[in-house]
Write a protein that holds these residues in place. Structure first.
Motif, PDB file in Angstrom:
ATOM      1  N   PHE A  72       9.795  96.345  10.914  1.00 43.14           N
ATOM      2  CA  PHE A  72       9.266  95.905   9.621  1.00 43.14           C
ATOM      3  C   PHE A  72       8.543  97.058   8.909  1.00 43.14           C
ATOM      4  CE2 PHE A  72       6.177  94.083   6.729  1.00 43.14           C
ATOM      5  CZ  PHE A  72       7.017  93.287   5.951  1.00 43.14           C
ATOM      6  N   LYS A  73       7.893  97.932   9.692  1.00 43.41           N
ATOM      7  CA  LYS A  73       7.210  99.095   9.076  1.00 43.41           C
ATOM      8  C   LYS A  73       8.224  99.928   8.297  1.00 43.41           C
ATOM      9  CE  LYS A  73       3.558  99.463  12.423  1.00 43.41           C
ATOM     10  NZ  LYS A  73       3.391  99.756  13.820  1.00 43.41           N
ATOM     11  N   LEU A  74       9.403 100.077   8.878  1.00 40.06           N
ATOM     12  CA  LEU A  74      10.448 100.854   8.197  1.00 40.06           C
ATOM     13  C   LEU A  74      10.927 100.119   6.946  1.00 40.06           C
ATOM     14  CD1 LEU A  74      10.424 102.486  10.866  1.00 40.06           C
ATOM     15  CD2 LEU A  74      12.905 102.544  10.754  1.00 40.06           C
ATOM     16  N   ALA A  75      11.102  98.795   7.086  1.00 41.94           N
ATOM     17  CA  ALA A  75      11.580  98.007   5.938  1.00 41.94           C
ATOM     18  C   ALA A  75      10.564  98.076   4.797  1.00 41.94           C
ATOM     19  CB  ALA A  75      11.802  96.561   6.366  1.00 41.94           C
ATOM     20  N   ALA A  76       9.276  97.987   5.159  1.00 39.75           N
ATOM     21  CA  ALA A  76       8.225  98.031   4.126  1.00 39.75           C
ATOM     22  C   ALA A  76       8.213  99.395   3.442  1.00 39.75           C
ATOM     23  CB  ALA A  76       6.864  97.731   4.762  1.00 39.75           C
ATOM     24  N   ALA A  77       8.419 100.476   4.221  1.00 43.12           N
ATOM     25  CA  ALA A  77       8.457 101.829   3.622  1.00 43.12           C
ATOM     26  C   ALA A  77       9.651 101.948   2.684  1.00 43.12           C
ATOM     27  CB  ALA A  77       8.527 102.882   4.727  1.00 43.12           C
ATOM     28  N   PHE A  78      10.769 101.372   3.080  1.00 45.62           N
ATOM     29  CA  PHE A  78      11.991 101.434   2.257  1.00 45.62           C
ATOM     30  C   PHE A  78      11.734 100.754   0.905  1.00 45.62           C
ATOM     31  CE2 PHE A  78      16.083  99.884   0.785  1.00 45.62           C
ATOM     32  CZ  PHE A  78      16.929 100.958   1.017  1.00 45.62           C
ATOM     33  N   TYR A 135      19.033 102.962  11.074  1.00 43.85           N
ATOM     34  CA  TYR A 135      18.819 102.652  12.487  1.00 43.85           C
ATOM     35  C   TYR A 135      18.005 103.795  13.085  1.00 43.85           C
ATOM     36  CZ  TYR A 135      22.994  99.636  11.880  1.00 43.85           C
ATOM     37  OH  TYR A 135      23.891  98.716  11.452  1.00 43.85           O
ATOM     38  N   CYS A 136      16.960 103.441  13.813  1.00 47.96           N
ATOM     39  CA  CYS A 136      16.075 104.494  14.328  1.00 47.96           C
ATOM     40  C   CYS A 136      15.760 104.282  15.816  1.00 47.96           C
ATOM     41  CB  CYS A 136      14.779 104.483  13.503  1.00 47.96           C
ATOM     42  SG  CYS A 136      13.543 105.626  14.090  1.00 47.96           S
ATOM     43  N   GLY A 137      16.019 105.289  16.613  1.00 46.33           N
ATOM     44  CA  GLY A 137      15.662 105.227  18.040  1.00 46.33           C
ATOM     45  C   GLY A 137      14.174 105.518  18.228  1.00 46.33           C
ATOM     46  N   GLN A 138      13.688 105.380  19.466  1.00 46.76           N
ATOM     47  CA  GLN A 138      12.277 105.663  19.817  1.00 46.76           C
ATOM     48  C   GLN A 138      11.321 104.777  19.014  1.00 46.76           C
ATOM     49  OE1 GLN A 138      11.417 109.895  19.946  1.00 46.76           O
ATOM     50  NE2 GLN A 138      13.513 110.433  20.470  1.00 46.76           N
ATOM     51  N   GLY A 139      11.802 103.566  18.699  1.00 44.64           N
ATOM     52  CA  GLY A 139      11.063 102.666  17.801  1.00 44.64           C
ATOM     53  C   GLY A 139       9.630 102.392  18.212  1.00 44.64           C
ATOM     54  N   GLU A 140       9.384 102.337  19.540  1.00 42.74           N
ATOM     55  CA  GLU A 140       8.026 101.981  19.979  1.00 42.74           C
ATOM     56  C   GLU A 140       6.977 103.009  19.523  1.00 42.74           C
ATOM     57  OE1 GLU A 140       6.771  99.181  21.253  1.00 42.74           O
ATOM     58  OE2 GLU A 140       8.799  98.458  20.904  1.00 42.74           O
ATOM     59  N   GLN A 154      -1.617 107.831  17.929  1.00 44.93           N
ATOM     60  CA  GLN A 154      -1.706 109.266  18.244  1.00 44.93           C
ATOM     61  C   GLN A 154      -0.498 110.039  17.719  1.00 44.93           C
ATOM     62  OE1 GLN A 154      -2.354 106.721  20.254  1.00 44.93           O
ATOM     63  NE2 GLN A 154      -3.333 107.335  22.140  1.00 44.93           N
ATOM     64  N   LEU A 155       0.606 109.333  17.515  1.00 50.43           N
ATOM     65  CA  LEU A 155       1.833 110.031  17.120  1.00 50.43           C
ATOM     66  C   LEU A 155       2.123 109.886  15.632  1.00 50.43           C
ATOM     67  CD1 LEU A 155       4.110 108.994  20.131  1.00 50.43           C
ATOM     68  CD2 LEU A 155       2.601 110.959  19.923  1.00 50.43           C
ATOM     69  N   SER A 156       1.111 109.413  14.900  1.00 50.04           N
ATOM     70  CA  SER A 156       1.383 109.065  13.500  1.00 50.04           C
ATOM     71  C   SER A 156       1.816 110.256  12.655  1.00 50.04           C
ATOM     72  CB  SER A 156       0.177 108.369  12.875  1.00 50.04           C
ATOM     73  OG  SER A 156      -0.887 109.271  12.873  1.00 50.04           O
ATOM     74  N   SER A 157       1.420 111.483  13.055  1.00 48.24           N
ATOM     75  CA  SER A 157       1.834 112.611  12.206  1.00 48.24           C
ATOM     76  C   SER A 157       3.358 112.705  12.190  1.00 48.24           C
ATOM     77  CB  SER A 157       1.202 113.918  12.662  1.00 48.24           C
ATOM     78  OG  SER A 157       1.562 114.193  13.980  1.00 48.24           O
ATOM     79  N   ARG A 158       3.999 112.402  13.325  1.00 50.50           N
ATOM     80  CA  ARG A 158       5.468 112.476  13.367  1.00 50.50           C
ATOM     81  C   ARG A 158       6.099 111.206  12.777  1.00 50.50           C
ATOM     82  NH1 ARG A 158       9.844 113.233  12.081  1.00 50.50           N
ATOM     83  NH2 ARG A 158      11.659 113.452  13.416  1.00 50.50           N
ATOM     84  N   THR A 159       5.553 110.043  13.150  1.00 50.93           N
ATOM     85  CA  THR A 159       6.178 108.803  12.658  1.00 50.93           C
ATOM     86  C   THR A 159       5.971 108.659  11.144  1.00 50.93           C
ATOM     87  OG1 THR A 159       4.221 107.628  13.451  1.00 50.93           O
ATOM     88  CG2 THR A 159       6.178 107.503  14.826  1.00 50.93           C
ATOM     89  N   ASP A 160       4.841 109.135  10.645  1.00 47.65           N
ATOM     90  CA  ASP A 160       4.630 109.084   9.184  1.00 47.65           C
ATOM     91  C   ASP A 160       5.645 109.959   8.462  1.00 47.65           C
ATOM     92  OD1 ASP A 160       2.584 107.359   9.456  1.00 47.65           O
ATOM     93  OD2 ASP A 160       0.969 108.769   9.013  1.00 47.65           O
ATOM     94  N   GLU A 161       5.969 111.084   9.107  1.00 49.49           N
ATOM     95  CA  GLU A 161       6.969 111.977   8.512  1.00 49.49           C
ATOM     96  C   GLU A 161       8.314 111.238   8.413  1.00 49.49           C
ATOM     97  OE1 GLU A 161       7.776 115.347  10.958  1.00 49.49           O
ATOM     98  OE2 GLU A 161       9.074 116.281   9.470  1.00 49.49           O
TER      99      GLU A 161
END
Ligand SMILES: Cc1cc2nc3c(=O)[nH]c(=O)nc-3n(C[C@H](O)[C@H](O)[C@H](O)COP(=O)(O)O)c2cc1C
Length: 487
Positions: free
Chosen positions: A18-24, A161-166, A172-179
């Motif tokens: 859902f985070k991805l859908a909301a960003a889209f 479609y995105c792997g490593q979804g968790e 702590q990993l938000s710098s990468r996931t936010d990117e």
């Protein structure tokens, strides 16, 4: 545009997908949309009676929430299907919802290749976007059945479609996931303008982390470990935490073998991470002499790594201390930073300013020397050095003292400006250089008054190399002193 999100994750709006859908949708500028949570609705499995085709055409015999969902699907211009991959397909609740769309079709055969049923209603204007995360390191090869189902049913649809979804749930990993989310956002904007560009698609297809690093992190994250007899038992939280940190180790930034010790004072546990060119190993017993010892309550360290507490600020406030080789702290983000290996920041305003100042500094020193050699007037040299003294002196009081620009590059660039230890160290160094320029100016003034030979002025340049050596030493010594709690 009437938009709905069919969220198939039982985690509701906290879901990774859902985070991805909301960003889209955010990127597309769509703020007005309804979220249909399939896991919260009463949508029974299809009874398989074909009543909606033959007894009550277009109306299901089951009386539950699905009638409302069908109404929304009929009216929607855009449907975003957001769900986690479950067993290489959609979660059960969402599958029930998908099956229960049967009343939306007529029973007749279309005659198309493979078979099909025509739509009962005209939904040709409707666009479908499928957004999904999965738990494996890659989405590639894992969405075959999802692709087949949506292609067969909706024909043309857009997908992310995105792997490593968790990882989207790990602060702590938000710098990468936010990117990654920023790519999704851009995809949303481009989608409405005609289609996702190949460049954005490349960003979407890029793994969040390399396979090995992700799988190590994932294995460490469950908080369980194999005991000696092979039985899986719960692992200590602090050990899990240190293992996760070690899994993030970026060996590309290896400089020398290091043993870093975490001494968690509130829970009485000590661990060591040994960094080598090959990997990072965690030890809980048989500890050796460590190069760097971090003494901290576990609670503090956890808060820092979650981004709730700024590490360098906590250090300055004495919330933890560091003994031994402090360079490990200065390179911490390079070793365990959650972001990808930073790309050179040629385009950032900071690096442009840094190279400009570096250039100006070298040119200024060269010009000073040239004027001196050419026997320029002492008053002129006095004015020149006074200008430098004023320039550097005023920078002491600025948010970013001037020497920050010269040294940030050594420790990972612009983000060092967030580090109060780094800025405080540089404030002192900038002040030292301002004093040096002031002294030089004074010497030239004295020379002018005393009518001494002007070659004596060249002596004013002698302290500069000494100050250069001092700068290199102080930049290491002072942060380490602060870390020991003696600032
Ligand atoms: C029952 C179940 C089955 C799963 N099956 C798969 C799978 O087949 N492949 C995969 O890569 N991940 C699988 N996962 C992992 C989820 O797809 C992944 O954790 C996802 O990011 C969860 O997203 P959400 O937060 O949107 O629910 C499964 C998870 C569960 C709970």
């Amino acid at each position: 545009m009437s938009t709905i999100v069919i969220n198939g994750s039982p985690r509701g709006v906290k879901s990774n997908s859902f985070k991805l859908a909301a960003a889209f949708l955010d990127g597309a500028g769509i703020t007005d949309y309804e979220v249909v949570e399939s896991a919260k609705l009463d949508v029974k499995p299809c009874a398989g009676c074909f009543g909606c085709w033959k007894t009550t055409p277009g109306v299901c015999v089951l009386k539950d929430d699905m009638a409302g969902v069908l109404g929304k699907l009929k009216a929607a211009d855009l449907v975003v299907w957001a769900f986690p991959l479950y067993y290489f397909s959609v979660p059960g609740g969402l599958k029930n919802l998908i099956d229960r769309q049967l009343p939306m079709n007529l029973p007749f055969m279309t005659g198309e290749e493979g078979g099909g049923h025509p739509a009962r209603y005209d939904t040709s204007r409707r666009r479908n976007v499928v957004v999904s995360t999965c738990g494996f390191y890659t989405a590639e090869g894992n969405y075959t059945s999802v692709d087949a189902m949506f292609t067969k049913y909706y024909g043309d649809f857009e997908k992310i479609y995105c792997g490593q979804g968790e990882l989207f749930s790990v602060p702590q990993l938000s710098s990468r996931t936010d990117e990654y989310l920023s790519h999704v956002k851009r995809a949303g904007a481009e989608y409405l303008r005609g289609g996702i560009t190949p460049e954005t698609r490349r960003g979407l297809n890029e793994l969040l982390y390399p396979k090995d690093a992700f799988e190590k992190m994932a294995d460490a994250s469950w908080g369980v470990q194999k005991a000696e007899d092979g039985v899986v038992v719960k692992a200590d939280e602090s050990l899990t935490f240190v293992r996760q940190m070690a899994a993030l180790y970026n060996k590309a930034n290896y400089d020398k073998d290091r043993v870093i010790e975490m001494n968690f004072t509130d829970i009485g546990k000590r661990y060591q991470i040994t960094l080598t060119a090959e990997d990072a190993k965690v030890a809980e017993d048989n500890l050796t002499a460590a190069d760097t010892v971090i003494t901290t309550p576990f609670a503090v360290w956890k808060a820092i790594s979650k981004g709730e507490l700024q590490g360098s600020e906590a250090l300055m406030q004495g919330k933890y201390s560091v003994k031994g080789d402090f360079s490990a702290m200065l390179k911490w983000d390079e070793f365990f930073g959650a972001g990808k290996t930073p790309k050179p920041q040629e385009t950032s305003g900071f690096s442009k300013r840094a190279s400009l100042l570096n250039g100006a500094n070298i040119a200024g020193a060269a010009a000073g020397a040239a004027f001196l050699v050419s026997g320029a007037n002492d008053w002129f040299l006095f004015g020149l050095e006074l200008f430098f003294a004023a320039f550097w002196g005023s920078s002491v009081f600025k948010k970013v003292p001037i020497t920050c620009y010269f040294s940030a590059g050594k420790y990972g660039g612009e983000k060092m400006l967030q580090n109060p230890i780094f800025t405080r160290t540089n404030r002192i160094l900038t002040a030292c250089w301002a004093v040096e320029y002031l002294l030089m100016a004074s010497v030239f003034a004295v020379l002018e008054f005393s009518n001494a030979p002007s070659w004596l002025g060249s002596l004013t340049y002698l302290p500069a190399p000494i100050l250069g050596v001092f700068t290199a030493w102080f930049a290491k010594w002072y942060p380490a002193r602060m870390a020991r709690g003696r600032a």
